[in-house]
Scaffold this motif. Structure first.
Motif, short mmCIF file in Angstrom:
data_model
loop_
_atom_site.label_atom_id
_atom_site.label_comp_id
_atom_site.label_asym_id
_atom_site.label_seq_id
_atom_site.Cartn_x
_atom_site.Cartn_y
_atom_site.Cartn_z
N THR A 8 0.84 -1.20 0.00
CA THR A 8 0.00 0.00 0.00
C THR A 8 0.87 1.24 0.00
O THR A 8 1.70 1.43 0.89
CB THR A 8 -0.92 0.02 1.23
OG1 THR A 8 -1.71 -1.17 1.24
CG2 THR A 8 -1.84 1.23 1.19
N GLY A 9 0.67 2.06 -1.01
CA GLY A 9 1.41 3.30 -1.12
C GLY A 9 0.71 4.44 -0.40
O GLY A 9 -0.35 4.27 0.23
N THR A 10 1.30 5.63 -0.51
CA THR A 10 0.72 6.79 0.14
C THR A 10 -0.66 7.08 -0.42
O THR A 10 -0.94 6.88 -1.61
CB THR A 10 1.66 8.01 -0.04
OG1 THR A 10 1.19 9.09 0.76
CG2 THR A 10 1.74 8.45 -1.48
N GLY A 11 -1.57 7.51 0.44
CA GLY A 11 -2.94 7.78 0.03
C GLY A 11 -3.75 6.52 -0.21
O GLY A 11 -4.85 6.59 -0.77
N ARG A 76 2.95 3.76 -9.03
CA ARG A 76 1.56 4.21 -9.22
C ARG A 76 1.33 4.67 -10.66
O ARG A 76 2.18 5.33 -11.26
CB ARG A 76 1.20 5.32 -8.23
CG ARG A 76 2.04 6.58 -8.32
CD ARG A 76 1.54 7.66 -7.38
NE ARG A 76 1.44 7.16 -6.02
CZ ARG A 76 0.49 7.52 -5.15
NH1 ARG A 76 -0.41 8.43 -5.51
NH2 ARG A 76 0.46 7.02 -3.94
N SER A 88 -2.54 11.44 -6.51
CA SER A 88 -1.41 12.37 -6.60
C SER A 88 -0.28 11.73 -7.40
O SER A 88 0.04 10.55 -7.20
CB SER A 88 -0.92 12.69 -5.18
OG SER A 88 0.27 13.45 -5.24
N ASP A 92 6.79 13.67 -4.28
CA ASP A 92 6.66 13.13 -2.93
C ASP A 92 5.89 11.82 -2.93
O ASP A 92 6.21 10.90 -2.18
CB ASP A 92 5.96 14.14 -2.01
CG ASP A 92 6.86 15.30 -1.63
OD1 ASP A 92 8.08 15.20 -1.82
OD2 ASP A 92 6.33 16.31 -1.13
N ALA A 93 4.85 11.72 -3.78
CA ALA A 93 4.04 10.50 -3.81
C ALA A 93 4.88 9.32 -4.28
O ALA A 93 4.81 8.23 -3.69
CB ALA A 93 2.83 10.70 -4.73
N ASP A 96 7.41 8.49 -1.47
CA ASP A 96 6.73 7.89 -0.32
C ASP A 96 6.28 6.47 -0.62
O ASP A 96 6.30 5.59 0.25
CB ASP A 96 5.54 8.75 0.10
CG ASP A 96 5.95 10.08 0.72
OD1 ASP A 96 7.15 10.25 1.04
OD2 ASP A 96 5.08 10.96 0.87
N ASP A 97 5.84 6.22 -1.87
CA ASP A 97 5.47 4.86 -2.27
C ASP A 97 6.64 3.90 -2.14
O ASP A 97 6.51 2.79 -1.62
CB ASP A 97 4.97 4.84 -3.71
CG ASP A 97 3.56 5.36 -3.88
OD1 ASP A 97 2.86 5.55 -2.88
OD2 ASP A 97 3.15 5.55 -5.05
N GLU A 99 9.30 4.25 -0.32
CA GLU A 99 9.61 4.11 1.11
C GLU A 99 8.66 3.11 1.77
O GLU A 99 9.09 2.22 2.52
CB GLU A 99 9.51 5.47 1.78
CG GLU A 99 9.81 5.48 3.26
CD GLU A 99 9.65 6.86 3.87
OE1 GLU A 99 9.87 6.99 5.09
OE2 GLU A 99 9.32 7.83 3.14
N ALA A 100 7.37 3.24 1.47
CA ALA A 100 6.38 2.33 2.05
C ALA A 100 6.62 0.90 1.58
O ALA A 100 6.50 -0.05 2.36
CB ALA A 100 4.97 2.79 1.67
#
Length: 295
Positions: A8-11, A76, A88, A92-93, A96-97, A99-100
């Motif tokens: 699961t990525g950001t958002g 994404r 998004s 950053d998205a 962050d993806d 990183e997650a």
């Protein structure tokens, strides 16, 4: 073989990660298959470029899987990952993806290998989270700003695609020979784009939304990214194809800016270095990986 792992990525965007390796060996006792790579092996995360997908890394990932846990991520908007219309697509998205994904897959401290936009994501993550990254390979990505003219050219290029393609052979021919951006026939380029097409009722179309690709690109194309390079503390290798988009002078300046930068180039390769010359690409990165293993 490739095993899909959903992360699961950001958002809340669902991302498809793919762990590559040879078919698992059967346990002599006849129980569950044995892993080719022992538990606790160092991890590698491979990040494709704009319009790419994890499967573009299959050859590299299978080669790496002999000594690493090798995972490639569909970012994404790409491959089998989600493509929400209102998601998004900022820098950053993407960072962050990644990183997650590292944290959910348990890969850290990892070697990040990125091509083009994926390389930018990789070095931005290495700067942001040095605790997660032990090594970095940057493949044919510029640190300088490309500007508005470049974005307009890409918009016009997407509009020039003769969609839908009737067959995959037509895809290979157009991107490998007929595309105005092709200076000379390049079968590897045709194969690269065939990999990102899917059959629809009226023919073959890209698995991504070109508008989402332009939205992704506009979040980095206007800016230079030297500052993040200077913040990368792990060993880093900059690789360019001699006929690629990253020029030698800029590549060598990137190496100078990186605190622990190294340089390699691959002859007879364009922007798609790992596709154009897979054996030479592996030969270029192997000494760097060997040195990381000795640290």
């Amino acid at each position: 073989m490739a095993r899909r792992i959903d992360v699961t990525g950001t958002g809340g965007v669902r991302l498809a990660a793919w762990e590559f390796g040879d078919p698992p060996k059967t346990d002599p006792a006849g129980s569950e298959p044995a892993r080719d790579v022992p538990d606790g092996s160092p991890g590698v995360l491979l990040l494709h470029g704009l319009m790419g997908r994890a499967s573009h890394w299959a050859s590299t990932a299978r080669w790496l899987s002999g000594r690493y846990r090798a995972v490639a991520l569909d970012q994404r908007g790409h491959g089998r990952s989600d493509k929400p219309p209102q998601a998004s697509f900022t820098r950053d998205a993407y960072v962050d993806d990644a990183e997650a994904a590292l944290e959910q897959l348990g890969l850290a401290p990892v070697v990040l290998i990125g091509h083009a936009m994926g390389a930018l994501t990789a070095w931005q993550l290495a700067a942001k989270r040095p605790d997660l990254v032990r090594g970095l390979i940057i493949c044919d990505m510029r640190a300088s700003a490309l500007g508005a003219a470049s974005q307009r050219e890409w918009d016009q290029w997407f509009k020039s695609w003769p969609l839908p393609f009737a067959t995959l052979a037509d895809v290979r021919k157009w991107f490998g020979e007929d595309d105005p951006w092709v200076e000379r026939p390049n079968p590897a380029r045709g194969e690269f784009y065939a990999e990102v097409m899917a059959e629809s009722p009226d023919g073959w179309r890209p698995v991504f939304d070109p508008e989402q690709m332009l939205r992704s690109r506009e979040t980095w194309v206007y800016d230079a990214h030297w500052e993040e390079l200077a913040q990368v503390r792990c060993p880093a290798l900059v690789v360019r194809g001699l006929d690629g988009e990253l020029g030698r002078a800029e590549a060598q300046e990137m190496v100078r800016v990186l605190p622990r930068g190294q340089y390699a180039e691959v002859a007879d390769a364009g922007h798609l270095v790992h596709y154009d010359q897979p054996e030479a690409w592996r030969a270029a990165i192997e000494p760097f990986l060997d040195a990381l293993g000795a640290d």
